[in-house]
Design an enzyme around this catalytic site. Structure first.
Site, PDB file in Angstrom:
ATOM      1  N   LYS A  63     -18.523  -3.080  39.945  1.00 56.14           N
ATOM      2  CA  LYS A  63     -18.127  -1.688  39.694  1.00 56.14           C
ATOM      3  C   LYS A  63     -17.686  -1.519  38.240  1.00 56.14           C
ATOM      4  O   LYS A  63     -18.038  -0.543  37.576  1.00 56.14           O
ATOM      5  CB  LYS A  63     -17.004  -1.274  40.664  1.00 56.14           C
ATOM      6  N   GLN A 105      -9.436  -2.052  46.279  1.00 58.26           N
ATOM      7  CA  GLN A 105     -10.449  -2.824  46.980  1.00 58.26           C
ATOM      8  C   GLN A 105      -9.883  -3.367  48.300  1.00 58.26           C
ATOM      9  O   GLN A 105      -8.836  -3.999  48.320  1.00 58.26           O
ATOM     10  CB  GLN A 105     -10.943  -3.982  46.095  1.00 58.26           C
ATOM     11  N   ASP A 147     -13.223   6.786  46.383  1.00 56.80           N
ATOM     12  CA  ASP A 147     -13.840   6.120  47.531  1.00 56.80           C
ATOM     13  C   ASP A 147     -14.000   7.093  48.696  1.00 56.80           C
ATOM     14  O   ASP A 147     -14.766   6.842  49.626  1.00 56.80           O
ATOM     15  CB  ASP A 147     -12.963   4.938  47.993  1.00 56.80           C
TER      16      ASP A 147
END
Ligand code: NAP
Length: 297
Positions: free
Chosen positions: A53, A97, A120
């Protein structure tokens, strides 16, 4: 022979477009989008995803940074950092994460992220907006799947889609997006899970299958209608002595038996994974544009 839906190629095209938008922003004297990732611990998969990412951010001119913590970090320390980032107007998007260590409540952490920075798309506010069909951030993986379908001209209207898996990050939001109105919606969606009886009878009636289970090779050729589109979300590390790392990524679809039957299929790796990153970057660009709009309104 199924058409291979190449996530790397589609993601590269989306990144090129975003890169052009960043250049235009910078030319106007505006700050590029800034994505921050919080990474806890040393899990190999998590470290790989976060560095992919970060690399993608830098490729397209986004600012991208990673804040790392040891496994021993307390929930309160994480919440304090999230609060600090929420109030920092130089940062547009924040991802934490997952998974987090067991002593940290993932739900509490997810809910601490300001909804407008939740690129997200996991926050209840964004899930609620998605369920109501309102504009807003869409969870990156299902969003990426709609982008790859769109790229290949695969329509969903009137089709029967069987989503295997009902998690909050993939299966559930995917089913909401495909069954809602719009260009990549209007499908008739069946959501299946571990308690579904005779799963194969459902998948065999699907025009499109989205497999998000986490069980390598679970969907086999006999479970697929000839010509169906098969989207494989699964990414499980399985032992493989022939690989230098000693493992390889395996999807939820048994590619060898499904590919000859399907009309189109995403490979693992190189299918949904790169599209998730594309979805995340697109969400971060949206967050930055919303901030610019709010500042100039
Ligand atoms: P998850 O939270 O573990 O959910 C798995 C879902 O699969 C659950 O709803 C479960 O049903 C269902 N399931 C499990 N066994 C089943 C069976 N035998 N028959 C039917 N359904 C079954 O997983 P997730 O987070 O959605 O992730 C799924 C996979 O996608 C994993 O391999 C993950 O690594 C991968 N993933 C990849 C990306 C990417 O970017 N490529 C992004 C996210 C996730 P119940 O609800 O009944 O337990």
């Amino acid at each position: 022979m199924a058409q291979i839906l190449d996530g790397r190629e589609v993601s590269a095209a989306i990144k090129e477009q975003l890169k052009r938008e960043v250049s235009a922003m910078v030319d106007q004297g505006l700050r590029p989008p800034h994505l921050v990732a919080i990474l806890v611990g040393n899990d190999g998969g998590s470290m790989t995803y976060v560095s992919a990412k970060e690399k993608a951010c830098h490729e397209i001119g986004f600012l991208g940074s990673v804040i790392r913590y040891e496994n021993t970090v307390t929930e309160q320390e994480l919440l304090n950092k999230i609060d600090e980032i929420n109030r920092n107007d130089q940062i547009d998007g924040l991802i934490v994460q997952l998974p987090l260590p067991k002593h940290i409540d993932e739900n509490r952490v997810t809910l601490a992220i300001a909804p407008h920075k939740d690129v997200d798309g996991f926050h209840d506010v964004n899930m609620g907006r998605l369920a109501k069909g309102a504009d807003g951030v869409k969870p990156a993986t299902p969003y990426g799947i709609t982008l790859i379908l769109k790229h290949y001209g695969i329509t969903t209207e009137g089709k029967h889609v069987v989503v295997v898996g009902r998690s909050n990050i993939v299966g559930r939001p995917m089913s909401i997006m495909l069954s809602g109105p719009g260009e990549t919606g209007n499908a008739t969606v069946t959501v299946t899970h571990s308690k579904t009886k005779d799963l194969a009878s459902w998948t065999r009636s699907a025009d499109i299958i989205v497999a998000a289970i986490g069980r390598p090779g679970f969907i086999t050729g006999d479970m697929v209608k000839p010509g169906a589109v098969v989207i494989d979300v699964g990414t499980t590390r399985v032992d493989d002595d022939s690989k230098k790392a000693g493992w390889r990524l395996s999807g939820d679809v048994d590619f060898a038996s499904v590919e000859p039957v399907a009309g189109a299929i995403t490979p693992v790796p190189g299918g949904v994974g790169p599209m998730t990153i594309a979805g995340l970057l697109a969400n971060t660009m949206l967050a930055r544009k919303a901030q610019i709009h709010a500042q100039t309104a």
